[in-house]
Design an enzyme around this catalytic site. Structure first.
Site, PDB file in Angstrom:
ATOM      1  N   SER A 146       0.831  -1.207   0.000  1.00 28.61           N
ATOM      2  CA  SER A 146       0.000   0.000   0.000  1.00 28.61           C
ATOM      3  C   SER A 146       0.863   1.253   0.000  1.00 28.61           C
ATOM      4  O   SER A 146       0.603   2.200  -0.749  1.00 28.61           O
ATOM      5  CB  SER A 146      -0.908   0.004   1.229  1.00 28.61           C
ATOM      6  OG  SER A 146      -1.656  -1.187   1.312  1.00 28.61           O
ATOM      7  N   THR A 147       1.901   1.259   0.817  1.00 28.34           N
ATOM      8  CA  THR A 147       2.795   2.411   0.909  1.00 28.34           C
ATOM      9  C   THR A 147       3.458   2.693  -0.428  1.00 28.34           C
ATOM     10  O   THR A 147       3.719   3.849  -0.769  1.00 28.34           O
ATOM     11  CB  THR A 147       3.880   2.163   1.975  1.00 28.34           C
ATOM     12  OG1 THR A 147       3.242   1.821   3.216  1.00 28.34           O
ATOM     13  CG2 THR A 147       4.763   3.384   2.170  1.00 28.34           C
ATOM     14  N   TYR A 189      -1.348 -11.107   3.403  1.00 24.37           N
ATOM     15  CA  TYR A 189      -1.433  -9.701   3.788  1.00 24.37           C
ATOM     16  C   TYR A 189      -2.878  -9.416   4.191  1.00 24.37           C
ATOM     17  O   TYR A 189      -3.746  -9.242   3.337  1.00 24.37           O
ATOM     18  CB  TYR A 189      -0.985  -8.818   2.620  1.00 24.37           C
ATOM     19  CG  TYR A 189      -1.024  -7.315   2.861  1.00 24.37           C
ATOM     20  CD1 TYR A 189      -1.279  -6.764   4.113  1.00 24.37           C
ATOM     21  CD2 TYR A 189      -0.802  -6.433   1.803  1.00 24.37           C
ATOM     22  CE1 TYR A 189      -1.304  -5.401   4.319  1.00 24.37           C
ATOM     23  CE2 TYR A 189      -0.828  -5.058   1.987  1.00 24.37           C
ATOM     24  CZ  TYR A 189      -1.086  -4.543   3.249  1.00 24.37           C
ATOM     25  OH  TYR A 189      -1.105  -3.183   3.432  1.00 24.37           O
ATOM     26  N   LYS A 226       1.127 -10.890   7.415  1.00 26.81           N
ATOM     27  CA  LYS A 226       1.303  -9.469   7.736  1.00 26.81           C
ATOM     28  C   LYS A 226      -0.027  -9.041   8.326  1.00 26.81           C
ATOM     29  O   LYS A 226      -1.024  -8.862   7.631  1.00 26.81           O
ATOM     30  CB  LYS A 226       1.637  -8.646   6.491  1.00 26.81           C
ATOM     31  CG  LYS A 226       1.809  -7.151   6.785  1.00 26.81           C
ATOM     32  CD  LYS A 226       2.224  -6.387   5.531  1.00 26.81           C
ATOM     33  CE  LYS A 226       2.515  -4.926   5.881  1.00 26.81           C
ATOM     34  NZ  LYS A 226       1.369  -4.048   5.649  1.00 26.81           N
ATOM     35  N   THR A 274      -2.226  -6.590   9.759  1.00 28.36           N
ATOM     36  CA  THR A 274      -2.517  -5.169   9.911  1.00 28.36           C
ATOM     37  C   THR A 274      -3.887  -5.029  10.556  1.00 28.36           C
ATOM     38  O   THR A 274      -4.885  -4.691   9.921  1.00 28.36           O
ATOM     39  CB  THR A 274      -2.457  -4.449   8.552  1.00 28.36           C
ATOM     40  OG1 THR A 274      -1.195  -4.727   7.946  1.00 28.36           O
ATOM     41  CG2 THR A 274      -2.575  -2.942   8.720  1.00 28.36           C
ATOM     42  N   ASP A 301       2.164   0.631  12.978  1.00 26.78           N
ATOM     43  CA  ASP A 301       3.410   1.281  13.390  1.00 26.78           C
ATOM     44  C   ASP A 301       3.325   1.904  14.780  1.00 26.78           C
ATOM     45  O   ASP A 301       4.326   1.996  15.492  1.00 26.78           O
ATOM     46  CB  ASP A 301       3.802   2.375  12.384  1.00 26.78           C
ATOM     47  CG  ASP A 301       3.989   1.836  10.978  1.00 26.78           C
ATOM     48  OD1 ASP A 301       3.538   0.715  10.695  1.00 26.78           O
ATOM     49  OD2 ASP A 301       4.600   2.543  10.160  1.00 26.78           O
ATOM     50  N   TYR A 303       2.016   9.190   3.383  1.00 28.67           N
ATOM     51  CA  TYR A 303       2.930   8.934   2.273  1.00 28.67           C
ATOM     52  C   TYR A 303       3.530  10.235   1.741  1.00 28.67           C
ATOM     53  O   TYR A 303       4.742  10.317   1.480  1.00 28.67           O
ATOM     54  CB  TYR A 303       2.211   8.194   1.136  1.00 28.67           C
ATOM     55  CG  TYR A 303       1.475   6.949   1.569  1.00 28.67           C
ATOM     56  CD1 TYR A 303       1.897   6.185   2.657  1.00 28.67           C
ATOM     57  CD2 TYR A 303       0.324   6.530   0.892  1.00 28.67           C
ATOM     58  CE1 TYR A 303       1.211   5.051   3.048  1.00 28.67           C
ATOM     59  CE2 TYR A 303      -0.367   5.390   1.276  1.00 28.67           C
ATOM     60  CZ  TYR A 303       0.082   4.657   2.361  1.00 28.67           C
ATOM     61  OH  TYR A 303      -0.599   3.539   2.748  1.00 28.67           O
TER      62      TYR A 303
END
Length: 291
Positions: free
Chosen positions: A44-45, A133, A161, A163, A187, A248
């Site tokens: 995504s980033t 993910y 992953k 999230t 994060d 971003y």
């Protein structure tokens, strides 16, 4: 494959094409300055869901060329077009990526059996380590512990992953699947995830605060919770400012303050306004260390 891994951002030229020079600089900064354990490429980033297949292949190639064997590489190859995902996975495998990852199929409200079939076909076609993910906030798909178990039982699936913010579920998954790896995707909660048994973390902000994330994760392993708590507080001060501007866009502008050619956003993402750029420039003062 454990520790702190940067969800790599992608520099673009103003016309939306890949900025290769900038991409190589971003890779080098993450490896040489942030000293992260690995790079998560095309997520995504990295704005990969706005890119065409050829550009995504170029992204995978350039990052591998610049990284060599200096860090672990995970190639995010998920796509609603399964044939495209298969081709991207085969290319990442050919390039020597350590593992693949694929976002849960999104937009349509797929049933679990359809999602399971997607991953089964993708893992069979690539025959390479795969990390699921899971990002419920973006995809709208939430798995139960039992459903995660079925995905983790597929051939070549080595982990998730994760999230999400359900730490109770993560602890159950880790207890049930001790041979699998689980990466935090939040994060601002690295401390809580590490304490709950996560094997590492993958995040966008590690492009500029990867050193702090590394130190935090190590502090938890050494049971130095006061130090870990202090580091999480420092990180969250930066994260809150990034979120206020646009994560971003703000990271790219911080990179530019460091002389790293982070390029433009991919349309339809907007660029920062003059006021937002000034806000982003102030973030540099709150980053504890960058060299």
């Amino acid at each position: 494959m454990k520790g702190i891994m940067t969800a790599l951002l992608t520099p673009f030229n103003e016309d939306g094409t890949l900025n290769e020079k900038g991409l190589r600089e971003v890779v080098r900064y993450n490896i040489d300055v942030m000293q992260v354990n690995g790079l998560y490429v095309g997520g995504s980033t990295g704005e990969s869901f706005l890119m065409d297949e050829d550009s995504r292949k170029d992204l995978l190639r350039i990052v591998k060329e610049e990284t060599g064997n200096a860090a672990a590489l995970i190639g995010q190859i998920g796509s609603l077009n399964i044939e495209e995902a298969e081709r991207l996975g085969q290319e990442a495998k050919r390039l020597g990526y350590d593992a693949l990852s694929a976002i849960t199929p999104y937009y349509y409200k797929f049933s679990f059996s359809e999602i399971e079939a997607y991953y089964k076909r993708l893992t069979e076609a690539t025959e390479h380590p795969m990390i699921i993910y899971s990002n419920p906030a973006f995809t709208g798909t939430q798995f139960t512990v039992e459903e995660y178990g079925k995905l983790l039982a597929l051939p070549n699936v080595i982990g998730v992953k994760y999230t999400d913010t359900d730490l109770s579920k993560l602890a159950k998954l880790k207890a049930l699947h001790q041979d699998k790896v689980f990466f935090s995707g939040a994060d601002d909660m690295v401390l809580q995830f590490a304490a709950s048994g996560a094997d590492g973390a993958i995040g966008s902000t590690y492009n500029i605060i990867g050193k702090e994330a590394n130190a935090l994760f190590e502090a938890v392993q050494q049971s130095d919770i006061p130090k870990a708590r202090d580091l999480q507080k420092q990180m969250n001060q930066v994260i809150e400012q990034l979120e206020a501007v646009g994560v971003y866009q703000a990271i790219k502008h911080v990179f530019k303050q460091y002389g790293v050619e982070a390029g433009y956003m991919k349309f339809p993402f907007k660029e920062l306004t003059d006021d937002e750029r000034k806000q982003a420039e102030k973030i540099v003062d709150d980053i504890p260390s960058r060299t």
